[in-house]
Motif scaffolding. Structure first.
Motif, PDB file in Angstrom:
ATOM      1  N   ALA A 148     124.097  88.837  41.277  1.00  0.00           N
ATOM      2  CA  ALA A 148     124.063  90.244  40.846  1.00  0.00           C
ATOM      3  C   ALA A 148     122.634  90.758  40.669  1.00  0.00           C
ATOM      4  N   LEU A 149     121.733  89.900  40.252  1.00  0.00           N
ATOM      5  CA  LEU A 149     120.354  90.325  40.015  1.00  0.00           C
ATOM      6  C   LEU A 149     119.550  90.213  41.304  1.00  0.00           C
ATOM      7  N   ASP A 150     118.486  90.930  41.364  1.00  0.00           N
ATOM      8  CA  ASP A 150     117.639  90.931  42.557  1.00  0.00           C
ATOM      9  C   ASP A 150     116.622  89.798  42.446  1.00  0.00           C
ATOM     10  N   VAL A 151     117.103  88.583  42.613  1.00  0.00           N
ATOM     11  CA  VAL A 151     116.225  87.408  42.551  1.00  0.00           C
ATOM     12  C   VAL A 151     115.431  87.350  43.848  1.00  0.00           C
ATOM     13  N   PRO A 152     114.105  87.235  43.749  1.00  0.00           N
ATOM     14  CA  PRO A 152     113.275  87.257  44.957  1.00  0.00           C
ATOM     15  C   PRO A 152     113.343  85.941  45.733  1.00  0.00           C
ATOM     16  N   MET A 153     114.428  85.752  46.473  1.00  0.00           N
ATOM     17  CA  MET A 153     114.573  84.567  47.312  1.00  0.00           C
ATOM     18  C   MET A 153     115.381  84.930  48.543  1.00  0.00           C
TER      19      MET A 153
ATOM     20  N   PRO B 157     118.223  85.612  50.886  1.00  0.00           N
ATOM     21  CA  PRO B 157     119.583  85.969  50.464  1.00  0.00           C
ATOM     22  C   PRO B 157     120.663  84.930  50.780  1.00  0.00           C
ATOM     23  N   THR B 158     120.555  84.238  51.898  1.00  0.00           N
ATOM     24  CA  THR B 158     121.584  83.246  52.226  1.00  0.00           C
ATOM     25  C   THR B 158     121.570  82.094  51.231  1.00  0.00           C
ATOM     26  N   PHE B 159     120.373  81.600  50.900  1.00  0.00           N
ATOM     27  CA  PHE B 159     120.267  80.523  49.912  1.00  0.00           C
ATOM     28  C   PHE B 159     120.761  80.996  48.548  1.00  0.00           C
ATOM     29  N   ARG B 160     120.440  82.244  48.197  1.00  0.00           N
ATOM     30  CA  ARG B 160     120.895  82.798  46.914  1.00  0.00           C
ATOM     31  C   ARG B 160     122.421  82.836  46.855  1.00  0.00           C
TER      32      ARG B 160
END
Length: 120
Positions: free
Chosen positions: A48-53, A55-58
């Protein structure tokens, strides 16, 4: 008149152990359930949060946390039942699978987050 307790397959065999041991076993189950809630919350937050990583791994890490959070209560419940039955029979306490599920989940998620951060 004696009332039967549920589930009968757990409480039926053997003799009633010291209540402190049964209550400790129950507290352990509740601790695993709280841990499962934490995994579910972490998986939800990670996606849900915009974690800077990457996107597929997230997404895979979030799904792994959610899957671990769904599997952990099942394994913890089985561990609780097996331990309760062993105490009632005076047998050696069995090993638990809940810790293995948690360790695998955290290890995989840690690797995925690390890879996701390095590949962005």
């Amino acid at each position: 008149m004696t009332r039967s307790r549920f589930p009968r397959w757990v409480y039926g065999p053997g003799i009633e152990p010291d209540p402190r041991f049964s209550l400790a076993n129950e507290r352990t189950l509740l601790a695993w359930l709280r841990t499962a809630l934490g995994l579910i919350a972490g998986g939800t937050a990670l996606e849900a949060l915009d974690v800077p990583m990457e996107p597929t791994f997230r997404l895979v890490a979030a799904l792994t946390l959610l899957g671990g959070g769904a599997l952990l209560p099942v394994t913890a419940g089985v561990d609780w039942a097996r331990t309760e039955r062993a105490m009632r029979r005076g047998a050696a306490l069995p090993g638990g699978a809940a810790g293995i599920v948690l360790a695998a989940t955290v290890g995989v998620v840690g690797a995925l987050v690390l890879l996701g951060l390095l590949s962005r």
